[in-house]
Design a protein around this motif. Structure first.
Motif, short mmCIF file in Angstrom:
data_model
loop_
_atom_site.label_atom_id
_atom_site.label_comp_id
_atom_site.label_asym_id
_atom_site.label_seq_id
_atom_site.Cartn_x
_atom_site.Cartn_y
_atom_site.Cartn_z
N SER A 84 37.25 74.17 24.28
CA SER A 84 38.01 74.26 25.52
C SER A 84 37.68 73.10 26.44
N ARG A 85 36.39 72.81 26.59
CA ARG A 85 35.96 71.70 27.44
C ARG A 85 36.50 70.37 26.90
N CYS A 86 36.37 70.16 25.59
CA CYS A 86 36.82 68.90 24.99
C CYS A 86 38.34 68.80 24.99
N GLN A 100 42.71 65.51 27.11
CA GLN A 100 43.95 65.28 27.85
C GLN A 100 43.78 64.16 28.86
N SER A 101 42.60 64.09 29.49
CA SER A 101 42.35 63.02 30.47
C SER A 101 42.11 61.68 29.79
N TYR A 119 38.40 62.16 16.74
CA TYR A 119 37.67 63.42 16.93
C TYR A 119 37.23 63.99 15.59
N LEU A 120 36.06 64.58 15.58
CA LEU A 120 35.54 65.28 14.41
C LEU A 120 35.11 66.68 14.85
N ILE A 121 35.63 67.69 14.17
CA ILE A 121 35.34 69.08 14.50
C ILE A 121 34.52 69.69 13.37
N GLU A 140 46.56 70.13 18.87
CA GLU A 140 47.42 68.96 18.90
C GLU A 140 46.83 67.81 19.70
N VAL A 141 46.12 68.14 20.79
CA VAL A 141 45.58 67.09 21.67
C VAL A 141 44.55 66.21 20.95
#
Length: 254
Positions: free
Chosen positions: A16-18, A23-24, A35-37, A49-50
């Motif tokens: 949620s934070r990321c 978005q910013s 990004y790596l999750i 999607e972001v």
């Protein structure tokens, strides 16, 4: 600048934070971010999607039962060989900077390959001496070794050393909380136990969000699977939230 941003997928606080930060960051045209999750199976991820064409790794996660962390099962159930293989094969030298929100694959890869790594998130606030000394031996090992970084930037309620304020959504919210509406977010508890506890409290209306429930109505209890958009909508109309002692949800409530 080219950045690799690692996000811990266990729970929804880190994501949620990321999600908010991503978005910013899209507004900065001179910054390229991958990004790596890790920490959750891809089938359990949602509203991603972001993050664009993000990478996924098994990573490391925690085993919880009835709201409690199980240390032995956590150590035994993680795929350590796969983890170290992923660390070895991740080409972080292709990047100018690694940012890790308590994500261990990117953090350890940066450490092993000598790449600058910023640790950004709640857990890194505990690198501050005044907070670190309050931890137990087990907690100190976890904070120091799970996702190490060269530059910790923690998030804390109050200004403390290198810690910054929490990152939360900045959405317009003109809704007035409905006095009897309560959002329930206890993802590490058994949803059957939660429903049993809420069932007698029929003078309240509950919106229960849980990864193990489907959309259904149980009278005064409305059940929802995880959804960032729907959760925010119910959150804005509630007068209270019942949740685990996570950082991100508490910040958004305040």
């Amino acid at each position: 600048m080219k950045i690799l941003y690692g996000v811990q997928g266990t729970g929804n606080g880190h994501l949620s934070r990321c999600h908010t930060l991503a978005q910013s960051l899209t507004k900065h045209r001179n910054v390229e971010i991958d990004y790596l999750i890790s920490g959750r199976q891809p089938s359990g991820l949602f509203d991603m999607e972001v993050f664009g064409d993000y990478q996924w790794r098994q990573g490391l996660s925690f085993v919880t039962e009835r709201g409690r962390l199980r240390r032995r099962k956590t150590l035994l159930n993680n795929h350590w060989r796969q983890f170290w293989q992923d660390v070895k094969n991740l080409p972080v030298t292709d990047y100018d900077l690694v940012i890790t929100d308590y994500e261990p694959v990117t953090a350890w890869a940066a450490k092993k390959q000598g790449v600058r790594c910023v640790g950004l998130g709640r857990q890194y606030a505990f690198h501050e001496p005044d907070l670190f000394k309050r931890l137990s031996w087990w907690q100190k090992q976890l904070i120091s070794s799970f996702a190490p970084c060269s530059e910790p930037v923690g998030m804390h309620w109050l200004a403390s050393g290198n810690a910054i304020p929490p990152v939360v959504r900045q959405e317009e919210n003109a809704c007035v909380g409905l006095m009897q509406r309560v959002v329930v977010y206890l993802p590490f508890e058994d949803p059957r136990d939660i429903i049993d506890q809420l069932q007698p409290l029929d003078n309240y209306e509950f919106s229960l969000f849980h990864p193990k429930v489907e959309r259904k109505s149980l009278g005064h209890i409305e059940c929802y699977p995880p959804s960032r958009t729907e959760f925010a909508q119910h959150f804005s109309k509630a007068s209270a939230i019942l949740s685990n002692a996570g950082f991100e949800t508490s910040c958004e409530a305040l």
